[in-house]
Design a protein around this motif. Sequence first.
Motif, PDB file in Angstrom:
ATOM      1  N   LEU A  47       0.835  -1.189   0.000  1.00 39.47           N
ATOM      2  CA  LEU A  47       0.000   0.000   0.000  1.00 39.47           C
ATOM      3  C   LEU A  47       0.873   1.243   0.000  1.00 39.47           C
ATOM      4  O   LEU A  47       1.812   1.356   0.791  1.00 39.47           O
ATOM      5  CB  LEU A  47      -0.912   0.003   1.230  1.00 39.47           C
ATOM      6  CG  LEU A  47      -1.758   1.259   1.438  1.00 39.47           C
ATOM      7  CD1 LEU A  47      -2.795   1.386   0.332  1.00 39.47           C
ATOM      8  CD2 LEU A  47      -2.425   1.234   2.805  1.00 39.47           C
ATOM      9  N   VAL A  48       0.544   2.189  -0.858  1.00 42.46           N
ATOM     10  CA  VAL A  48       1.249   3.467  -0.920  1.00 42.46           C
ATOM     11  C   VAL A  48       0.406   4.556  -0.256  1.00 42.46           C
ATOM     12  O   VAL A  48       0.898   5.289   0.597  1.00 42.46           O
ATOM     13  CB  VAL A  48       1.553   3.854  -2.381  1.00 42.46           C
ATOM     14  CG1 VAL A  48       2.195   5.229  -2.446  1.00 42.46           C
ATOM     15  CG2 VAL A  48       2.446   2.815  -3.031  1.00 42.46           C
ATOM     16  N   ALA A  49      -0.854   4.652  -0.653  1.00 41.05           N
ATOM     17  CA  ALA A  49      -1.734   5.689  -0.114  1.00 41.05           C
ATOM     18  C   ALA A  49      -3.175   5.241  -0.254  1.00 41.05           C
ATOM     19  O   ALA A  49      -3.525   4.549  -1.211  1.00 41.05           O
ATOM     20  CB  ALA A  49      -1.523   7.019  -0.835  1.00 41.05           C
ATOM     21  N   VAL A  65       6.538   7.229   2.046  1.00 38.32           N
ATOM     22  CA  VAL A  65       6.111   8.278   1.112  1.00 38.32           C
ATOM     23  C   VAL A  65       5.506   9.492   1.814  1.00 38.32           C
ATOM     24  O   VAL A  65       5.170  10.480   1.147  1.00 38.32           O
ATOM     25  CB  VAL A  65       5.109   7.741   0.069  1.00 38.32           C
ATOM     26  CG1 VAL A  65       5.665   6.504  -0.624  1.00 38.32           C
ATOM     27  CG2 VAL A  65       3.747   7.452   0.689  1.00 38.32           C
ATOM     28  N   LYS A  66       5.373   9.433   3.121  1.00 37.90           N
ATOM     29  CA  LYS A  66       4.783  10.551   3.864  1.00 37.90           C
ATOM     30  C   LYS A  66       5.583  11.831   3.616  1.00 37.90           C
ATOM     31  O   LYS A  66       6.813  11.828   3.679  1.00 37.90           O
ATOM     32  CB  LYS A  66       4.739  10.236   5.354  1.00 37.90           C
ATOM     33  CG  LYS A  66       3.637   9.270   5.740  1.00 37.90           C
ATOM     34  CD  LYS A  66       3.648   8.999   7.243  1.00 37.90           C
ATOM     35  CE  LYS A  66       2.552   8.015   7.613  1.00 37.90           C
ATOM     36  NZ  LYS A  66       2.581   7.668   9.062  1.00 37.90           N
ATOM     37  N   THR A  70       0.851  12.810  -2.264  1.00 38.88           N
ATOM     38  CA  THR A  70      -0.458  13.291  -1.840  1.00 38.88           C
ATOM     39  C   THR A  70      -1.541  12.619  -2.667  1.00 38.88           C
ATOM     40  O   THR A  70      -1.503  12.674  -3.904  1.00 38.88           O
ATOM     41  CB  THR A  70      -0.570  14.817  -1.994  1.00 38.88           C
ATOM     42  OG1 THR A  70       0.474  15.458  -1.252  1.00 38.88           O
ATOM     43  CG2 THR A  70      -1.920  15.300  -1.489  1.00 38.88           C
ATOM     44  N   ILE A  71      -2.491  12.012  -1.969  1.00 39.15           N
ATOM     45  CA  ILE A  71      -3.618  11.374  -2.638  1.00 39.15           C
ATOM     46  C   ILE A  71      -4.817  12.313  -2.599  1.00 39.15           C
ATOM     47  O   ILE A  71      -5.040  13.003  -1.601  1.00 39.15           O
ATOM     48  CB  ILE A  71      -3.950  10.013  -1.977  1.00 39.15           C
ATOM     49  CG1 ILE A  71      -4.992   9.245  -2.794  1.00 39.15           C
ATOM     50  CG2 ILE A  71      -4.400  10.193  -0.533  1.00 39.15           C
ATOM     51  CD1 ILE A  71      -5.203   7.809  -2.295  1.00 39.15           C
ATOM     52  N   MET A  84       3.170  12.739  -6.794  1.00 38.59           N
ATOM     53  CA  MET A  84       4.402  12.186  -6.238  1.00 38.59           C
ATOM     54  C   MET A  84       5.534  13.187  -6.464  1.00 38.59           C
ATOM     55  O   MET A  84       5.874  13.483  -7.618  1.00 38.59           O
ATOM     56  CB  MET A  84       4.731  10.853  -6.908  1.00 38.59           C
ATOM     57  CG  MET A  84       3.604   9.837  -6.809  1.00 38.59           C
ATOM     58  SD  MET A  84       4.054   8.211  -7.458  1.00 38.59           S
ATOM     59  CE  MET A  84       4.287   8.582  -9.186  1.00 38.59           C
ATOM     60  N   ASN A  85       6.066  13.692  -5.381  1.00 33.51           N
ATOM     61  CA  ASN A  85       7.161  14.659  -5.444  1.00 33.51           C
ATOM     62  C   ASN A  85       8.422  14.080  -4.827  1.00 33.51           C
ATOM     63  O   ASN A  85       8.367  13.113  -4.055  1.00 33.51           O
ATOM     64  CB  ASN A  85       6.777  15.938  -4.706  1.00 33.51           C
ATOM     65  CG  ASN A  85       5.583  16.643  -5.316  1.00 33.51           C
ATOM     66  OD1 ASN A  85       5.386  16.614  -6.535  1.00 33.51           O
ATOM     67  ND2 ASN A  85       4.781  17.272  -4.482  1.00 33.51           N
TER      68      ASN A  85
END
Length: 123
Positions: A47-49, A65-66, A70-71, A84-85
């Motif tokens: 799971l990513v987001a 990824v925190k 951003t989802i 995704m940055n």
Amino acid sequence: QVQLVESGGGLVRPGGSLRLSCKASGSILMIDAMGWYRQAPGKQRELVALSRRSRGGRTEYADSVKGRFTISRDNAMHTMTLQMNNLKPEDTGVYYCNADILRQDYTRSNDYWGQGTQVTVSS
């Protein structure tokens, strides 16, 4: 029939950005959770987001990824995006969209998946 279609993957250098999109279509009454998962070569899907419509609209992120990803979602359009940055090589993998969908015939399943989109972070 319900379909999820992802778009937006590609090749990017470390530190770069990508935006993934997922569009759900078909006989949809309501979508509760929508999420992004990824699978790197030789590893399990993770799971990513996640974004929940219920439970107060909570979002969850993998620790890795925190602060970088951003989802977001548009419930009316049945779409979801992942911004995704500051991408890192370890973010490389196939990214899948998943949704928990209540269909118009009132059947529900959380096993709807997109076909996947490749994200490669490399210099």
